[in-house]
Design an enzyme around this catalytic site. Sequence first.
Site, mmCIF file in Angstrom:
data_model
loop_
_atom_site.group_PDB
_atom_site.id
_atom_site.type_symbol
_atom_site.label_atom_id
_atom_site.label_comp_id
_atom_site.label_asym_id
_atom_site.label_seq_id
_atom_site.Cartn_x
_atom_site.Cartn_y
_atom_site.Cartn_z
ATOM 1 N N CYS A 56 3.510 2.404 0.241
ATOM 2 C CA CYS A 56 3.144 1.264 -0.613
ATOM 3 C C CYS A 56 2.461 0.166 0.216
ATOM 4 C CB CYS A 56 4.350 0.746 -1.380
ATOM 5 S SG CYS A 56 3.834 -0.110 -2.876
ATOM 6 N N HIS A 102 6.202 5.264 -3.706
ATOM 7 C CA HIS A 102 7.456 5.243 -2.929
ATOM 8 C C HIS A 102 8.094 6.633 -2.954
ATOM 9 C CE1 HIS A 102 7.816 0.917 -2.160
ATOM 10 N NE2 HIS A 102 7.255 0.757 -3.336
ATOM 11 N N ALA A 114 34.218 8.193 6.330
ATOM 12 C CA ALA A 114 33.414 9.380 6.613
ATOM 13 C C ALA A 114 32.305 8.992 7.576
ATOM 14 C CB ALA A 114 32.833 9.926 5.321
ATOM 15 N N THR A 163 50.410 -0.503 1.383
ATOM 16 C CA THR A 163 49.935 -0.193 0.032
ATOM 17 C C THR A 163 49.995 -1.397 -0.909
ATOM 18 O OG1 THR A 163 52.133 0.540 -0.642
ATOM 19 C CG2 THR A 163 50.631 2.246 0.177
ATOM 20 N N ARG A 200 1.669 -4.318 -7.167
ATOM 21 C CA ARG A 200 0.762 -5.087 -8.007
ATOM 22 C C ARG A 200 -0.678 -4.981 -7.484
ATOM 23 N NH1 ARG A 200 3.352 -8.683 -11.135
ATOM 24 N NH2 ARG A 200 4.906 -9.205 -9.565
ATOM 25 N N GLU A 216 10.029 7.971 -1.028
ATOM 26 C CA GLU A 216 11.424 7.986 -0.569
ATOM 27 C C GLU A 216 12.410 8.121 -1.726
ATOM 28 O OE1 GLU A 216 9.292 5.449 -0.332
ATOM 29 O OE2 GLU A 216 10.234 3.481 -0.624
HETATM 30 N N1 GLN Z 1 3.174 -6.220 -2.055
HETATM 31 C C1 GLN Z 1 2.410 -5.056 -2.350
HETATM 32 C C2 GLN Z 1 1.985 -4.993 -3.795
HETATM 33 O O1 GLN Z 1 2.521 -5.670 -4.628
HETATM 34 C C3 GLN Z 1 3.163 -3.805 -1.965
HETATM 35 C C4 GLN Z 1 4.383 -3.571 -2.780
HETATM 36 C C5 GLN Z 1 5.340 -2.609 -2.149
HETATM 37 O O2 GLN Z 1 5.253 -2.301 -0.983
HETATM 38 N N2 GLN Z 1 6.288 -2.131 -2.917
HETATM 39 O O3 GLN Z 1 1.087 -4.270 -4.142
#
Ligand code: GLN
Length: 532
Positions: free
Chosen positions: A382, A507, A248, A192, A462, A509
């Site tokens: 993406c 995204h 865990a 400890t 982008r 996710e």
């Molecule tokens: N590089 C790509 C863009 O800017 C995809 C970006 C990403 O996958 N988050 O559009």
Amino acid sequence: MKTNTKFIFVTGGVISGVGKGIMAASIGAILKAKGLKVSMQKCDPYLNVDAGLLNPREHGECFVTQDGAETDLDLGHYERFLDEEMTGNSIWTSGKLYKRLIDAERAGEFGGNTVQLIPHVTGMIQKTFIENAEHFKSDVHIVEIGGTVGDMEGQHFIEAIREFGTKVGRSNCLYVHVCYVPWLSTSEEFKTKPAQNSLRDLREFGIIPDMVVARMDVDRIVKAPQVARKLATFCGVNENAVVLMPDAKSVYEVPLNAVKGGVLAPLEEFIDHGDPDMTHWEKLVKQIESNPKKVVKIGLVAKYIDNTDTYLSVTEALKAAAWNNDVKLETVWVNAEEATIRDFEQVDGIVVPGGFGSRGVEGKIAAAEYCLRNNKPYLGLCLGLQTAVIAAARIGGIEGANSEEFDAPEGKNVVYIMEGQKGKESTGGTMRLGDYPAKLVKGSKIAGLYGSEDVIERHRHRYEVNQKFLKEINAGGLVVAGTSPDGSLVEFVEAPNCDYFVATQAHPEFRSRPYRAHPLFDGLIKAAANRQ
Ligand code: GLN
């Protein structure tokens, strides 16, 4: 300072990486399970204004909030554990804090006073606690302090939370210190001393914690009263406020382990609100431990396979979908730079996650092309949508089609940069970021998966699909399944001739939850399982 919210401050000691963030989020989950409104915030000592320009290999995933902040992956844990959406205000790096302070100084807001670490920086830190508590109208606001106590660069945060206790009343603040207790195999005992030292560092700042969480070097819950007693005696905390936590197998066990380890007693002393209803955590852990027979192999074609934390929300979303379908997920990491047909053949489904830059992109395009031609389940996220579009355009007759991000030849830029985005490539916070709505095509597979034609997803990109080439993209087997409400941006594509070939410019996710699989990930796992 007046506030109706109570505050929990979580600091760490001994070493980083003992799961302070998961512990903070688990405390949040337990309090939420008691019916309380909980919000969370991270204070990170580093000087970058946000995580947008950080190298994911070093720093892991860049998590995006609904309001478009590019943040640390810890906020992803907070969202998954609390099932609440964070905001840009849920993270304060030193860099962002100093920027706000210096902007305020330049704007003359300090009325001629000398601007100092104390009280101005500490005061601004405290302001962010109050702003969050007010914004979320929370009963409890939890603040995790990044790094470990004693780090020179985090001292302003520790001082700020100490001062805050006197300002809002000590009974409105609970200080939790998470430290590490190693096992010494030669003498067969827990040690400890390092934890004691980190608690002493905390005391030097004037903070005696109300709860000590000792992460123990064991893989199961142990009874170690001597550890609890020692930490209690040497550190001035109540013995029943020392919570012993083993390693865990899954982070989602931590809320239940925390309850078993005795977290409720000190929490209830702080805020009394009945028993927590942990049913959905118990159900989830039971499913995680169930070890189903059916194995589904998903290939993740990615660039940073030496730091899979880069894709943390993606792997968590895949796990959630596997649990929802009662299958065992085997994630196969495919190095995009060396990917071959054999890598694609051996898996039941493929994910191409987000990414930037040309390294490995041909491997990702090859994965999309393989799935399109061989009816293999594909989920593009993406960049994974852009690689699908490039693959389809090439199949559809545009030899050498590419994205402007990767030097597309003249007249073959099937993915392109929009006017307003030009020249900002290395600038922070300038992408299309955060929640945007999309309109799905009626009758499309994706609308069926969502069960709706109106969806909102988070973005960080982008480049856009160049709709001038839709004819060739269609000829290559892909159709648009959703756009921005005005039709100007392609948000979703799908392959009508494949069982499951789905991609999104967003995204998804980030919106998956451990016990609520996201429909696009759920669909992938279902399709991959059905192929066997
Ligand atoms: N590089 C790509 C863009 O800017 C995809 C970006 C990403 O996958 N988050 O559009």
